[in-house]
Scaffold this motif. Sequence first.
Motif, PDB file in Angstrom:
ATOM      1  N   LEU A 119      -4.353  -8.050  -5.198  1.00  9.23           N
ATOM      2  CA  LEU A 119      -5.103  -8.575  -4.056  1.00  9.23           C
ATOM      3  C   LEU A 119      -5.139 -10.095  -4.065  1.00  9.23           C
ATOM      4  O   LEU A 119      -5.023 -10.731  -3.015  1.00  9.23           O
TER       5      LEU A 119
ATOM      6  N   PRO B 151      -5.253  -3.703  -9.461  1.00 10.19           N
ATOM      7  CA  PRO B 151      -5.498  -3.961  -8.027  1.00 10.19           C
ATOM      8  C   PRO B 151      -6.029  -5.362  -7.778  1.00 10.19           C
ATOM      9  O   PRO B 151      -5.653  -6.004  -6.792  1.00 10.19           O
ATOM     10  N   ALA B 152      -6.876  -5.869  -8.684  1.00  7.00           N
ATOM     11  CA  ALA B 152      -7.441  -7.201  -8.482  1.00  7.00           C
ATOM     12  C   ALA B 152      -6.337  -8.246  -8.427  1.00  7.00           C
ATOM     13  O   ALA B 152      -6.327  -9.114  -7.545  1.00  7.00           O
TER      14      ALA B 152
ATOM     15  N   ALA C  46      -8.490   2.237 -20.139  1.00  5.61           N
ATOM     16  CA  ALA C  46      -7.971   2.704 -18.856  1.00  5.61           C
ATOM     17  C   ALA C  46      -8.765   2.103 -17.705  1.00  5.61           C
ATOM     18  O   ALA C  46      -8.201   1.624 -16.722  1.00  5.61           O
ATOM     19  N   GLU C  47     -10.084   2.091 -17.841  1.00  6.69           N
ATOM     20  CA  GLU C  47     -10.924   1.554 -16.765  1.00  6.69           C
ATOM     21  C   GLU C  47     -10.597   0.085 -16.500  1.00  6.69           C
ATOM     22  O   GLU C  47     -10.518  -0.350 -15.360  1.00  6.69           O
TER      23      GLU C  47
ATOM     24  N   PHE D 118      -6.239   2.318   2.280  1.00  2.99           N
ATOM     25  CA  PHE D 118      -5.071   1.441   2.407  1.00  2.99           C
ATOM     26  C   PHE D 118      -5.088   0.695   3.746  1.00  2.99           C
ATOM     27  O   PHE D 118      -4.872  -0.517   3.800  1.00  2.99           O
TER      28      PHE D 118
ATOM     29  N   VAL E  99       0.830  -1.205   0.000  1.00  2.00           N
ATOM     30  CA  VAL E  99       0.000   0.000   0.000  1.00  2.00           C
ATOM     31  C   VAL E  99       0.868   1.260   0.000  1.00  2.00           C
ATOM     32  O   VAL E  99       0.491   2.269  -0.593  1.00  2.00           O
TER      33      VAL E  99
ATOM     34  N   THR F 150       2.095   1.732  -3.633  1.00  2.00           N
ATOM     35  CA  THR F 150       0.942   2.178  -4.423  1.00  2.00           C
ATOM     36  C   THR F 150       0.629   3.633  -4.110  1.00  2.00           C
ATOM     37  O   THR F 150       0.418   4.452  -5.009  1.00  2.00           O
ATOM     38  N   GLY F 151       0.600   3.942  -2.815  1.00  2.00           N
ATOM     39  CA  GLY F 151       0.270   5.301  -2.396  1.00  2.00           C
ATOM     40  C   GLY F 151       1.268   6.306  -2.943  1.00  2.00           C
ATOM     41  O   GLY F 151       0.874   7.339  -3.488  1.00  2.00           O
TER      42      GLY F 151
ATOM     43  N   VAL G 223       0.584   6.716  -6.742  1.00  2.99           N
ATOM     44  CA  VAL G 223      -0.659   7.417  -7.054  1.00  2.99           C
ATOM     45  C   VAL G 223      -0.556   8.887  -6.663  1.00  2.99           C
ATOM     46  O   VAL G 223      -0.901   9.781  -7.437  1.00  2.99           O
TER      47      VAL G 223
ATOM     48  N   GLU H  19     -14.024   9.276 -20.573  1.00  3.79           N
ATOM     49  CA  GLU H  19     -14.435   7.917 -20.931  1.00  3.79           C
ATOM     50  C   GLU H  19     -13.341   7.221 -21.736  1.00  3.79           C
ATOM     51  O   GLU H  19     -13.034   7.580 -22.865  1.00  3.79           O
ATOM     52  N   ASN H  20     -12.733   6.217 -21.120  1.00  5.49           N
ATOM     53  CA  ASN H  20     -11.769   5.398 -21.837  1.00  5.49           C
ATOM     54  C   ASN H  20     -11.831   3.996 -21.242  1.00  5.49           C
ATOM     55  O   ASN H  20     -11.377   3.753 -20.129  1.00  5.49           O
TER      56      ASN H  20
ATOM     57  N   TRP I 211      -7.067  -0.233 -14.757  1.00  7.62           N
ATOM     58  CA  TRP I 211      -6.987   0.095 -13.330  1.00  7.62           C
ATOM     59  C   TRP I 211      -7.990  -0.674 -12.477  1.00  7.62           C
ATOM     60  O   TRP I 211      -8.016  -0.539 -11.279  1.00  7.62           O
ATOM     61  N   THR I 212      -8.797  -1.505 -13.097  1.00 11.79           N
ATOM     62  CA  THR I 212      -9.568  -2.468 -12.320  1.00 11.79           C
ATOM     63  C   THR I 212      -8.756  -3.757 -12.146  1.00 11.79           C
ATOM     64  O   THR I 212      -8.741  -4.368 -11.080  1.00 11.79           O
TER      65      THR I 212
ATOM     66  N   PHE J 298     -14.048  12.120 -15.544  1.00 11.99           N
ATOM     67  CA  PHE J 298     -13.416  11.236 -16.535  1.00 11.99           C
ATOM     68  C   PHE J 298     -14.336  10.082 -16.932  1.00 11.99           C
ATOM     69  O   PHE J 298     -14.658   9.913 -18.102  1.00 11.99           O
TER      70      PHE J 298
END
Lengths: 383, 517
Positions: free
Chosen positions: A106, A102-103, A94-95, B356, A59, A62-63, A66, A90-91, A98-99, B271
Motif C-alpha cells: 500500500l 499488505p502495508a 505469521a501475524e 479489493f 489486487v 493478490t486475489g 489468496v 496463534e503464531n 501478513w500485516t 487461528f
Amino acid sequence: MLRRAKMLFTLIFAPVVSLAISAGALAEEAGNWAVNMPRGVTSVSNSIYDIHMLVFWIVTITGVLVFAVMFYVMYAHRKSRGAVAANFHENTTAEIVWTAIPAVILVLLCIPATTSILDIYDTSEAEMDIKVTGLQWKWQYEYLGEDVKFLSELTTPESEIYNTAPKGQYYHEEVNEPLVLPANTKVRFLITGQDVIHSWWVPDFGVKRDALPGFVNETWANVLEPGVYRGQCTELCGKGHAFMPIVVNVLEKEEYKTWLIDKKAEQAAIRELTNKTFTMDELMEIGEAAYNRSCAGCHQVNGQGVPGVFPSLVGQGIAIGPVEAHIDIIVNGQAGTAMQAFGDQLSELDQAAIITYERNAWGNNVGDITQPIDVYNWKKGKR
Amino acid sequence: MAHGPAKGIGRWFFTTNHKDIGTLYLWFSFAMFLMGGFFAMVIRAELFQPGMQIIKPEFFNQMTTMHGLVMVFGAIMPAFVGLANWMIPMQIGAPDMALPRMNNLSFWILPMAFTILTATLFMEGGAPNFGWTFYAPLSTTYAPPTVNYFIFGVHLMGASSIMGSINIIATVLNMRAPGMTLMKMPMFVWTWLITAFLLIAVMPVLAGAVTMMLMDINFGTSFFNAAGGGDPVLFQHVFWFFGHPEVYIIILPAFGVISHIIPAFSRKPLFGYSSMVYATASIAFLSFIVWAHHMFLVGMPIGGELYFMYATMLIAVPTAAKVFNWISTMFRGSLTFETPMLYAVAFVILFTIGGFTGIMLAVAPADIQYHDTYFVVAHFHYVMVAGAIFSSTAAVYYWLPKWTGKMYNETMGKVQFWIGFIGFNVTFFPQHFIGLAGMPRRYSDYALQFSDWNMISSTGAFIYGTAQLLFLYNVITTIRSGKPVSEPKTWDGAEGLEWTLPTPAPYHTFTTPPAVK
C-alpha cells in the motif's frame, strides 16, 4: 466430491479470471460489452488509467494467490478425503508477516497516487477559463471574458425515452448546444451549481468535480485530440438526474477561434432582439418552444404541474394574476422552492415569450403581451 | 424453569425474554428484507432496458432511496441485533439481557419507525427521493414535504439502535459467567461489543444531521444553505462521520459470525483469536478517521485529499489480517461444507473481492473515474450483501437447530445457497463493468452502450430475489416439519456455551451461571 469442488472453483473463479482477461485483451474495445475504463484523451485521464490498471493488477494477483491457497485447502483438507484436523493456532510471526506485506504494497501504491493527485490539483497557468454551472437539469457554460454564455440541454425526444420511437445512436447523450473547446490548450473549469449539487463528468478527460450551490470548484483539462466527447451528471440532483448529459466538441485551435467569433456575433444579435417589439402570435410561437424546453420538465407540457410537487399554471395563481408578479418569478425564481431564477439563464425574448405563452395558453386567456424590453427593464430596476 | 412463555398474542407485545425479542427482530428484519428487495426488483426491472418502461424517473428516485434506507436500517441492522439478542446471553452464560424492558421498547420502536417511513410512499408528493445518503440541499430546500416523516423515522431508528447498544454493552460487561474474562469471550460477543460502542458514538451524529435538516426546512436556519452562510458540504461531513462507522457497524458482527462458523466446520480452533480481537478494534478505530474518502470530489484541499487516501488504505491491513486468519483456520482442518460453511466460504471470497474494489476506490486519483458510478454500487453490494446478508443467512442456518430443535433440509439449504450465490454474482459482477465503462449510479435511464450488461444484471437480480423466497420456505418448513434434533451439539466441531445447552434451547437458560475454565 471432486466434481463439486471443480464446480465451486469455476463459479467463483470465472468472474475474476474473465475480468482479468477482458481487461487485458478488450481494454481498448468500446461498445455494448465494454468492461474497462477508457484511456481518455488528456494527460490526466492517462495517468488515472495507469494507476487504475496498476491497482487492478495488484489486487487481481493478490486475489488469485489468496484464493488459490483457499481452494487448495478446501480440496485437500476435506473430511471426506480423510483429513484429520490439526490443532495449531496463534503464531505471532505469521501475524506480523501478513500485516507487513499488505502495508508495504500500500505504501508503494501511494507514491504514484500522490504524484497524480498533485498534478490534478494544479490549475495554474491555464490559458482560458470556462465557468460550468449545474442547474436542474441542464448545464450552463460561460466563456469568461468573452461575453459568451449558453445553456446545454438534452435533445433526446420524449418519444425515444418512452419507447414510442426507435432510439438514435446518441440516445440520452445528445444536447442542443455542446461545449466547444480548443485542443492542446490548458482549460480551467470553474464549476458551481445553482440549485442542488450536480457533478460534471467527462470520462475521456479524467475530469469529474462536484458543482456545489454557492461554492466554486476548480479543475482543468488539456485535450490532446480534437473530437466529440460525452459525459454525464454524477451527483443525484432530482428526477432529471439521468437526463442532463454533457457533450464537448473539441476543435483545432484555428477552428475554435472562428467558432468563437461567430458565436459572439450570434449572442450579440440575440441581445439586439431585446429592443424589438413582437406580436402576440410571434411571442406565442417562440414561447411554446421555450416553455417546452425550459419549463415543461416540472410544470408539464399541459401546464398542469405535478400535484403536491410542482404547481399547476392553469386557471390559477401567478399565471392569471398581475403580470409584475409573473415577470418577477421568472426572472428571480422563488427562494426556498424548486422554481429557479431564469433571469440569467434565458434571453429576454425567451422570458417574455414564456410569460406571454403561460398567460394565454391552455385557456388562460389573460390577453396581455409581455415584450422583451419589459423583462429587461424589470431586471434593471430590481438590481 | 418455573414458567414458559405467556399465552396468546400478548406474549410478543409484552415479552422481555431475550429469545422472544431476538425472534421478533429476526422476523421483522426478514420482512424488511423482502420489502427492500421488492424495491430493488422494481429498480432492476426498470433498468432491464434503456428507456422508461415501467415507472417514471421521480418514482425511480423514491425506489432507490427507500431500497437503501430499508435495507440498511430495516433489514441488516435489525438482523444482527436479533442475532445478538438470541446469542449473546447464551454465549456468555447469562440468563437474559441486562435491561429486558428496554429491550422490548427498542424493538417495538422499529415497526413504528418503518410504518412512518413507508407510509410516505402513499402521500402527496411521494416518498423521500434524495438517495439514502440524503445530501442537502436536495433533501432540504428541494425535498418533497414527506421529508419530515423521514426525519422523524430516522430519529426513532437511532433511538432504537442506541437503546439496543446500551443493552448489549451492559449485558456483556456485567453478566458474563464467572471465569469468562474479556479475552475469553466468543468472537461474536467481541465484535458486537465493539459495534455497540460505534453505534453509541455515531447515532447521535446522524440525529444531529437530520435535526439540522429539520431546522433548515421548517425554521429558516441555513446550516446547509450557502445563501444564508451555510455549506452543503457540511452536511456530507456530518453524514459520513456517521456513515462510515455505520458500514463497520454492519460488517463487524458479520466477522463475528464467520469466526464461529469457519472453526466449527474446520473442526479446528480459530487461528489467531487475540489478533482477530485487535484487528476488529483497529478497524473500529480507523472507521472514525476516514469518512471524507466518500467526498474526494467536493473540492477538499489537497492535504485533506491525501490524508483521507492514506488513512483509508490503512484499513486494508487489519482486514487482510482477518482474511488470512480465516484461511489459516481452514488450513489442515477437517473440512465439511454444510450450508452455513458454504455461506461462510462465499462470504470470505466475495467480501475479499469487495475489499479489493475498496482499495481501488481509496486511490483518490482513480476515484475521480469511479466516484458515483456503478463501480461503487458493485463495491458496496459485494460488502453489504455478500458480507452482511450472506453472514446473517449463514448464522440462521447455523443456529436454527439450536433455536428450534429442528434440523433444516441440507439439500434444500445447498440449493438455496447456490441459486443465491449465482444470482448475486450475475447481478453485481457486471456492475463493475458498467461502472468502469461510465454509467453513473442512481440513473433511471441510460445510454445504449450500457444496455447489455444491465440486462444481465437485472436477470441476476431476479434469480437472487427468488433465492430469498426459497430461504423463507426453508426456514418455515424447518420450523413446522423439520427433523427433530435433541443432542446439545448440532455440529460436531462447534464450540461455545450455547452448545452446552439442551436443544431446543429452553425459554430460560443459565439461571445459574455455568463455570468457565
